[in-house]
Scaffold this motif. Structure first.
Motif, PDB file in Angstrom:
ATOM      1  N   LYS A 158      12.121 -16.677   3.312  1.00  0.00           N
ATOM      2  CA  LYS A 158      11.036 -15.983   2.625  1.00  0.00           C
ATOM      3  C   LYS A 158      11.121 -16.188   1.127  1.00  0.00           C
ATOM      4  O   LYS A 158      12.188 -16.077   0.526  1.00  0.00           O
ATOM      5  N   ASN A 159       9.989 -16.493   0.537  1.00  0.00           N
ATOM      6  CA  ASN A 159       9.902 -16.671  -0.899  1.00  0.00           C
ATOM      7  C   ASN A 159       9.730 -15.302  -1.560  1.00  0.00           C
ATOM      8  O   ASN A 159       8.783 -14.591  -1.245  1.00  0.00           O
ATOM      9  N   PRO A 160      10.604 -14.900  -2.486  1.00  0.00           N
ATOM     10  CA  PRO A 160      10.486 -13.588  -3.125  1.00  0.00           C
ATOM     11  C   PRO A 160       9.152 -13.400  -3.854  1.00  0.00           C
ATOM     12  O   PRO A 160       8.677 -12.286  -3.996  1.00  0.00           O
ATOM     13  N   ALA A 161       8.542 -14.479  -4.287  1.00  0.00           N
ATOM     14  CA  ALA A 161       7.255 -14.394  -4.986  1.00  0.00           C
ATOM     15  C   ALA A 161       6.138 -13.983  -4.041  1.00  0.00           C
ATOM     16  O   ALA A 161       5.091 -13.524  -4.479  1.00  0.00           O
ATOM     17  N   ASP A 162       6.348 -14.151  -2.731  1.00  0.00           N
ATOM     18  CA  ASP A 162       5.335 -13.780  -1.743  1.00  0.00           C
ATOM     19  C   ASP A 162       5.417 -12.313  -1.335  1.00  0.00           C
ATOM     20  O   ASP A 162       4.626 -11.845  -0.536  1.00  0.00           O
ATOM     21  N   LYS A 163       6.388 -11.581  -1.890  1.00  0.00           N
ATOM     22  CA  LYS A 163       6.583 -10.177  -1.521  1.00  0.00           C
ATOM     23  C   LYS A 163       5.765  -9.271  -2.438  1.00  0.00           C
ATOM     24  O   LYS A 163       5.752  -9.430  -3.644  1.00  0.00           O
ATOM     25  N   SER A 164       5.094  -8.310  -1.830  1.00  0.00           N
ATOM     26  CA  SER A 164       4.289  -7.349  -2.575  1.00  0.00           C
ATOM     27  C   SER A 164       5.167  -6.344  -3.304  1.00  0.00           C
ATOM     28  O   SER A 164       6.285  -6.053  -2.876  1.00  0.00           O
ATOM     29  N   SER A 165       4.646  -5.776  -4.369  1.00  0.00           N
ATOM     30  CA  SER A 165       5.357  -4.713  -5.084  1.00  0.00           C
ATOM     31  C   SER A 165       5.132  -3.353  -4.406  1.00  0.00           C
ATOM     32  O   SER A 165       5.803  -2.381  -4.738  1.00  0.00           O
ATOM     33  N   LYS A 166       4.227  -3.309  -3.448  1.00  0.00           N
ATOM     34  CA  LYS A 166       3.954  -2.059  -2.721  1.00  0.00           C
ATOM     35  C   LYS A 166       5.093  -1.752  -1.757  1.00  0.00           C
ATOM     36  O   LYS A 166       5.669  -2.650  -1.153  1.00  0.00           O
ATOM     37  N   ASP A 167       5.407  -0.476  -1.629  1.00  0.00           N
ATOM     38  CA  ASP A 167       6.520  -0.051  -0.793  1.00  0.00           C
ATOM     39  C   ASP A 167       6.135  -0.057   0.688  1.00  0.00           C
ATOM     40  O   ASP A 167       5.100   0.482   1.070  1.00  0.00           O
ATOM     41  N   TRP A 168       6.997  -0.651   1.510  1.00  0.00           N
ATOM     42  CA  TRP A 168       6.743  -0.776   2.938  1.00  0.00           C
ATOM     43  C   TRP A 168       6.668   0.576   3.641  1.00  0.00           C
ATOM     44  O   TRP A 168       5.745   0.834   4.407  1.00  0.00           O
ATOM     45  N   ILE A 169       7.634   1.454   3.370  1.00  0.00           N
ATOM     46  CA  ILE A 169       7.674   2.740   4.069  1.00  0.00           C
ATOM     47  C   ILE A 169       6.502   3.625   3.668  1.00  0.00           C
ATOM     48  O   ILE A 169       5.931   4.340   4.502  1.00  0.00           O
ATOM     49  N   VAL A 170       6.088   3.573   2.409  1.00  0.00           N
ATOM     50  CA  VAL A 170       4.920   4.344   1.958  1.00  0.00           C
ATOM     51  C   VAL A 170       3.677   3.853   2.689  1.00  0.00           C
ATOM     52  O   VAL A 170       2.879   4.649   3.197  1.00  0.00           O
ATOM     53  N   THR A 171       3.517   2.538   2.768  1.00  0.00           N
ATOM     54  CA  THR A 171       2.365   1.957   3.462  1.00  0.00           C
ATOM     55  C   THR A 171       2.365   2.349   4.932  1.00  0.00           C
ATOM     56  O   THR A 171       1.335   2.752   5.484  1.00  0.00           O
ATOM     57  N   LEU A 172       3.523   2.266   5.570  1.00  0.00           N
ATOM     58  CA  LEU A 172       3.645   2.618   6.984  1.00  0.00           C
ATOM     59  C   LEU A 172       3.315   4.091   7.230  1.00  0.00           C
ATOM     60  O   LEU A 172       2.561   4.424   8.138  1.00  0.00           O
ATOM     61  N   LEU A 173       3.845   4.974   6.404  1.00  0.00           N
ATOM     62  CA  LEU A 173       3.596   6.409   6.569  1.00  0.00           C
ATOM     63  C   LEU A 173       2.141   6.778   6.277  1.00  0.00           C
ATOM     64  O   LEU A 173       1.556   7.613   6.971  1.00  0.00           O
ATOM     65  N   LEU A 174       1.558   6.159   5.267  1.00  0.00           N
ATOM     66  CA  LEU A 174       0.142   6.403   4.977  1.00  0.00           C
ATOM     67  C   LEU A 174      -0.726   5.970   6.150  1.00  0.00           C
ATOM     68  O   LEU A 174      -1.673   6.662   6.522  1.00  0.00           O
ATOM     69  N   CYS A 175      -0.380   4.842   6.746  1.00  0.00           N
ATOM     70  CA  CYS A 175      -1.135   4.356   7.906  1.00  0.00           C
ATOM     71  C   CYS A 175      -0.966   5.305   9.078  1.00  0.00           C
ATOM     72  O   CYS A 175      -1.943   5.634   9.762  1.00  0.00           O
ATOM     73  N   PHE A 176       0.235   5.768   9.309  1.00  0.00           N
ATOM     74  CA  PHE A 176       0.495   6.648  10.455  1.00  0.00           C
ATOM     75  C   PHE A 176      -0.236   7.989  10.323  1.00  0.00           C
ATOM     76  O   PHE A 176      -0.868   8.453  11.266  1.00  0.00           O
ATOM     77  N   PHE A 177      -0.135   8.601   9.139  1.00  0.00           N
ATOM     78  CA  PHE A 177      -0.692   9.942   8.968  1.00  0.00           C
ATOM     79  C   PHE A 177      -2.157   9.961   8.516  1.00  0.00           C
ATOM     80  O   PHE A 177      -2.892  10.883   8.875  1.00  0.00           O
ATOM     81  N   LEU A 178      -2.566   8.975   7.723  1.00  0.00           N
ATOM     82  CA  LEU A 178      -3.926   8.983   7.167  1.00  0.00           C
ATOM     83  C   LEU A 178      -4.684   7.683   7.436  1.00  0.00           C
ATOM     84  O   LEU A 178      -5.674   7.397   6.768  1.00  0.00           O
ATOM     85  N   GLY A 179      -4.213   6.919   8.408  1.00  0.00           N
ATOM     86  CA  GLY A 179      -4.804   5.617   8.701  1.00  0.00           C
ATOM     87  C   GLY A 179      -6.267   5.658   9.082  1.00  0.00           C
ATOM     88  O   GLY A 179      -7.025   4.755   8.744  1.00  0.00           O
ATOM     89  N   GLY A 180      -6.679   6.701   9.755  1.00  0.00           N
ATOM     90  CA  GLY A 180      -8.084   6.824  10.147  1.00  0.00           C
ATOM     91  C   GLY A 180      -9.017   6.921   8.959  1.00  0.00           C
ATOM     92  O   GLY A 180     -10.211   6.637   9.073  1.00  0.00           O
ATOM     93  N   PHE A 181      -8.475   7.297   7.809  1.00  0.00           N
ATOM     94  CA  PHE A 181      -9.261   7.385   6.581  1.00  0.00           C
ATOM     95  C   PHE A 181      -9.068   6.166   5.686  1.00  0.00           C
ATOM     96  O   PHE A 181      -9.616   6.109   4.583  1.00  0.00           O
ATOM     97  N   GLY A 182      -8.257   5.208   6.128  1.00  0.00           N
ATOM     98  CA  GLY A 182      -8.049   3.969   5.378  1.00  0.00           C
ATOM     99  C   GLY A 182      -7.191   4.112   4.138  1.00  0.00           C
ATOM    100  O   GLY A 182      -7.182   3.224   3.293  1.00  0.00           O
ATOM    101  N   VAL A 183      -6.453   5.214   4.025  1.00  0.00           N
ATOM    102  CA  VAL A 183      -5.677   5.486   2.813  1.00  0.00           C
ATOM    103  C   VAL A 183      -4.659   4.386   2.525  1.00  0.00           C
ATOM    104  O   VAL A 183      -4.459   3.992   1.370  1.00  0.00           O
ATOM    105  N   HIS A 184      -4.021   3.841   3.562  1.00  0.00           N
ATOM    106  CA  HIS A 184      -3.042   2.773   3.359  1.00  0.00           C
ATOM    107  C   HIS A 184      -3.694   1.524   2.758  1.00  0.00           C
ATOM    108  O   HIS A 184      -3.094   0.822   1.973  1.00  0.00           O
ATOM    109  N   ARG A 185      -4.946   1.269   3.112  1.00  0.00           N
ATOM    110  CA  ARG A 185      -5.652   0.113   2.549  1.00  0.00           C
ATOM    111  C   ARG A 185      -6.006   0.342   1.083  1.00  0.00           C
ATOM    112  O   ARG A 185      -5.927  -0.573   0.275  1.00  0.00           O
TER     113      ARG A 185
END
Length: 76
Positions: free
Chosen positions: A2-29
């Motif tokens: 994996k190229n480090p330049a291809d990694k997002s600065s967004k946190d994986w666990i925050v994105t995952l939790l937002l999707c799980f709890f508020l995904g129906g509202f698109g908050v993770h997007r």
């Protein structure tokens, strides 16, 4: 390898939790900068949950990208 330049600065666990709890509202997007599709998910309630489930799986597997096309990866 994996190229480090291809990694997002967004946190994986925050994105995952937002999707799980508020995904129906698109908050993770909104969090990762995908405002257009975030609005679509908000209007359709995550396409009745199907779109949200697909996003959750993509995030969990490390295949979800931010608005710049960089992958949101679990560093743990």
């Amino acid at each position: 390898r994996k190229n480090p330049a291809d990694k997002s600065s967004k946190d994986w666990i925050v994105t995952l939790l937002l999707c799980f709890f508020l995904g129906g509202f698109g908050v993770h997007r909104f969090y990762v900068g995908k405002v257009g599709t975030g609005i679509l998910q908000l209007i359709t309630l995550g396409a009745c949950g199907v779109w949200t489930l697909v996003d959750f799986i993509m995030i969990a597997l490390g295949n979800f990208t931010d608005a710049d096309g960089k992958r949101i990866l679990n560093d743990r």
